[in-house]
Write an enzyme that holds these catalytic residues in place. Structure first.
Site, PDB file in Angstrom:
ATOM      1  N   HIS A   1      18.241 -68.730  42.652  1.00  0.00           N
ATOM      2  CA  HIS A   1      18.745 -70.070  42.968  1.00  0.00           C
ATOM      3  C   HIS A   1      20.152 -69.936  43.549  1.00  0.00           C
ATOM      4  O   HIS A   1      20.971 -69.191  43.008  1.00  0.00           O
ATOM      5  CB  HIS A   1      18.775 -70.918  41.691  1.00  0.00           C
ATOM      6  CG  HIS A   1      19.167 -72.331  41.954  1.00  0.00           C
ATOM      7  ND1 HIS A   1      18.282 -73.261  42.475  1.00  0.00           N
ATOM      8  CD2 HIS A   1      20.359 -72.976  41.812  1.00  0.00           C
ATOM      9  CE1 HIS A   1      18.912 -74.414  42.626  1.00  0.00           C
ATOM     10  NE2 HIS A   1      20.168 -74.271  42.232  1.00  0.00           N
TER      11      HIS A   1
ATOM     12  N   GLU B   1      22.996 -63.148  46.966  1.00  0.00           N
ATOM     13  CA  GLU B   1      21.578 -63.163  46.581  1.00  0.00           C
ATOM     14  C   GLU B   1      20.899 -61.839  46.938  1.00  0.00           C
ATOM     15  O   GLU B   1      20.123 -61.291  46.173  1.00  0.00           O
ATOM     16  CB  GLU B   1      20.835 -64.303  47.288  1.00  0.00           C
ATOM     17  CG  GLU B   1      21.220 -65.680  46.820  1.00  0.00           C
ATOM     18  CD  GLU B   1      20.388 -66.755  47.509  1.00  0.00           C
ATOM     19  OE1 GLU B   1      19.163 -66.601  47.641  1.00  0.00           O
ATOM     20  OE2 GLU B   1      20.964 -67.785  47.914  1.00  0.00           O
TER      21      GLU B   1
ATOM     22  N   ASP C   1      14.161 -74.755  37.764  1.00  0.00           N
ATOM     23  CA  ASP C   1      15.457 -74.104  37.532  1.00  0.00           C
ATOM     24  C   ASP C   1      15.871 -74.102  36.066  1.00  0.00           C
ATOM     25  O   ASP C   1      17.032 -74.307  35.730  1.00  0.00           O
ATOM     26  CB  ASP C   1      16.560 -74.809  38.352  1.00  0.00           C
ATOM     27  CG  ASP C   1      16.238 -74.835  39.838  1.00  0.00           C
ATOM     28  OD1 ASP C   1      15.576 -73.893  40.326  1.00  0.00           O
ATOM     29  OD2 ASP C   1      16.633 -75.803  40.512  1.00  0.00           O
TER      30      ASP C   1
ATOM     31  N   ASN D   1      13.029 -66.323  39.593  1.00  0.00           N
ATOM     32  CA  ASN D   1      13.403 -67.141  40.752  1.00  0.00           C
ATOM     33  C   ASN D   1      14.856 -66.845  41.076  1.00  0.00           C
ATOM     34  O   ASN D   1      15.634 -66.469  40.204  1.00  0.00           O
ATOM     35  CB  ASN D   1      13.247 -68.630  40.415  1.00  0.00           C
ATOM     36  CG  ASN D   1      13.611 -69.530  41.586  1.00  0.00           C
ATOM     37  OD1 ASN D   1      13.257 -69.241  42.740  1.00  0.00           O
ATOM     38  ND2 ASN D   1      14.330 -70.610  41.330  1.00  0.00           N
TER      39      ASN D   1
ATOM     40  N   GLY E   1      12.776 -65.780  54.579  1.00  0.00           N
ATOM     41  CA  GLY E   1      12.386 -64.514  53.944  1.00  0.00           C
ATOM     42  C   GLY E   1      13.490 -63.476  53.896  1.00  0.00           C
ATOM     43  O   GLY E   1      13.210 -62.283  53.756  1.00  0.00           O
ATOM     44  N   SER E   2      14.745 -63.907  53.963  1.00  0.00           N
ATOM     45  CA  SER E   2      15.817 -62.905  53.950  1.00  0.00           C
ATOM     46  C   SER E   2      15.897 -62.209  52.589  1.00  0.00           C
ATOM     47  O   SER E   2      16.237 -61.024  52.515  1.00  0.00           O
ATOM     48  CB  SER E   2      17.167 -63.517  54.339  1.00  0.00           C
ATOM     49  OG  SER E   2      17.643 -64.384  53.339  1.00  0.00           O
TER      50      SER E   2
ATOM     51  N   LYS F   1       7.368 -74.605  46.406  1.00  0.00           N
ATOM     52  CA  LYS F   1       6.308 -75.284  45.639  1.00  0.00           C
ATOM     53  C   LYS F   1       6.493 -74.985  44.165  1.00  0.00           C
ATOM     54  O   LYS F   1       6.927 -73.887  43.802  1.00  0.00           O
ATOM     55  CB  LYS F   1       4.931 -74.746  46.067  1.00  0.00           C
ATOM     56  CG  LYS F   1       4.489 -75.272  47.389  1.00  0.00           C
ATOM     57  CD  LYS F   1       3.832 -76.608  47.189  1.00  0.00           C
ATOM     58  CE  LYS F   1       3.660 -77.323  48.511  1.00  0.00           C
ATOM     59  NZ  LYS F   1       3.364 -78.725  48.367  1.00  0.00           N
TER      60      LYS F   1
HETATM   61  C1  GRF Z   1      17.734 -68.861  49.180  1.00  0.00           C
HETATM   62  O1  GRF Z   1      19.017 -69.443  49.245  1.00  0.00           O
HETATM   63  C2  GRF Z   1      17.165 -69.006  47.787  1.00  0.00           C
HETATM   64  O2  GRF Z   1      18.117 -68.943  46.782  1.00  0.00           O
HETATM   65  C3  GRF Z   1      16.607 -70.389  47.840  1.00  0.00           C
HETATM   66  O3  GRF Z   1      16.057 -70.520  49.141  1.00  0.00           O
HETATM   67  C4  GRF Z   1      16.736 -69.641  50.027  1.00  0.00           C
HETATM   68  C5  GRF Z   1      15.688 -68.767  50.625  1.00  0.00           C
HETATM   69  O4  GRF Z   1      16.198 -67.957  51.633  1.00  0.00           O
HETATM   70  N1  GRF Z   1      15.738 -70.652  46.734  1.00  0.00           N
HETATM   71  P1  GRF Z   1      15.297 -66.821  52.298  1.00  0.00           P
HETATM   72  O5  GRF Z   1      13.992 -67.468  52.713  1.00  0.00           O
HETATM   73  O6  GRF Z   1      15.081 -65.738  51.285  1.00  0.00           O
HETATM   74  O7  GRF Z   1      16.075 -66.368  53.479  1.00  0.00           O
END
Ligand code: GRF
Length: 212
Positions: free
Chosen positions: A115, A185, A156, A113, A18-19, A97
């Site tokens: 990625h 991200e 994706d 999303n 959940g970062s 999912k």
């Molecule tokens: C991130 O790298 C995101 O791009 C991918 O899964 C990871 C999730 O990280 N789809 P977090 O749970 O938000 O820390």
């Protein structure tokens, strides 16, 4: 699509740490964006995302297909929550999912999303989490990055909204690359939300046009 606050009602779907969710909450708290996470849904009852939501007093639900005796009931319950919290924009942040096509259709052009690579490279089925960073390192690519894209019925695949590159250095491992990419991200997700809340994102068929 904005509300009187000037922001959007966001729902974050997450399965893991959940970062990204935490970064979006921080962006709202520090007034970088007006949009606010009003709902978190996770398919993993032990996810860091659910804990982060509770800490921040955000309504959070563990919702998984196995709790229901039919897919229809699961999807209806999902859609019921999205309706109840008047969700404008759904954000997938490490959600492991595939979303039901019914939800994708109902929220067309309103699901994003993130990625951890530069799509269309290193995307598609099986390309998630550390698998992506392992593949990038093994390929010998000199750069990777992160992509925010709209979600359609395929993995994706939807139109890209925002991408940012990071260099892959000699000696980088999947783990060090993951750290670099996550840092990016945590910035581009709220930047992408900001473009949408400012109404700068338009659709031209399958393509996305961002107005200056
Ligand atoms: C991130 O790298 C995101 O791009 C991918 O899964 C990871 C999730 O990280 N789809 P977090 O749970 O938000 O820390």
């Amino acid at each position: 699509m904005t509300r009187s606050s000037g922001g959007l009602n966001l729902c974050v779907l997450a399965s893991g740490e959940g970062s990204n969710l935490k970064a979006i909450i921080r962006a709202w708290k520090s007034k970088k964006i007006k949009s606010r996470v009003v709902l978190v849904i996770s398919n993993n009852s032990k996810s860091g995302a659910l804990r982060a939501a509770h800490r921040n007093n955000i309504p959070a639900y563990h919702l998984s297909q196995i709790q229901f005796n039919s897919e229809k009931k699961f999807v209806d319950s999902f859609l019921g929550l999205l309706r109840k919290f008047e969700i404008d924009l759904i954000l997938l942040a490490g959600y492991m999912k595939m979303l039901s096509p019914k939800i994708v259709k109902r929220y067309k052009n309103r699901i994003l999303n993130i990625h951890p690579a530069l799509l269309p490279q290193f995307g598609g089925k099986g390309m998630y989490g550390m698998n992506v960073h392992h593949a990038v390192i093994e390929s010998g690519e000199k750069s990777s990055g992160a992509t925010v894209h709209f979600v359609d019925e395929l993995y994706d695949h939807g139109a890209t909204l925002f991408q940012k590159q990071v260099g892959v250095a000699e000696g980088d491992t999947p783990e060090t690359l993951q750290k670099k990419v996550l840092k990016v991200e945590h910035k581009i997700y709220w930047e992408a939300i900001k473009l949408i809340e400012q109404n700068k994102v338009k659709f031209a068929g399958r393509k996305v046009v961002v107005e200056a």
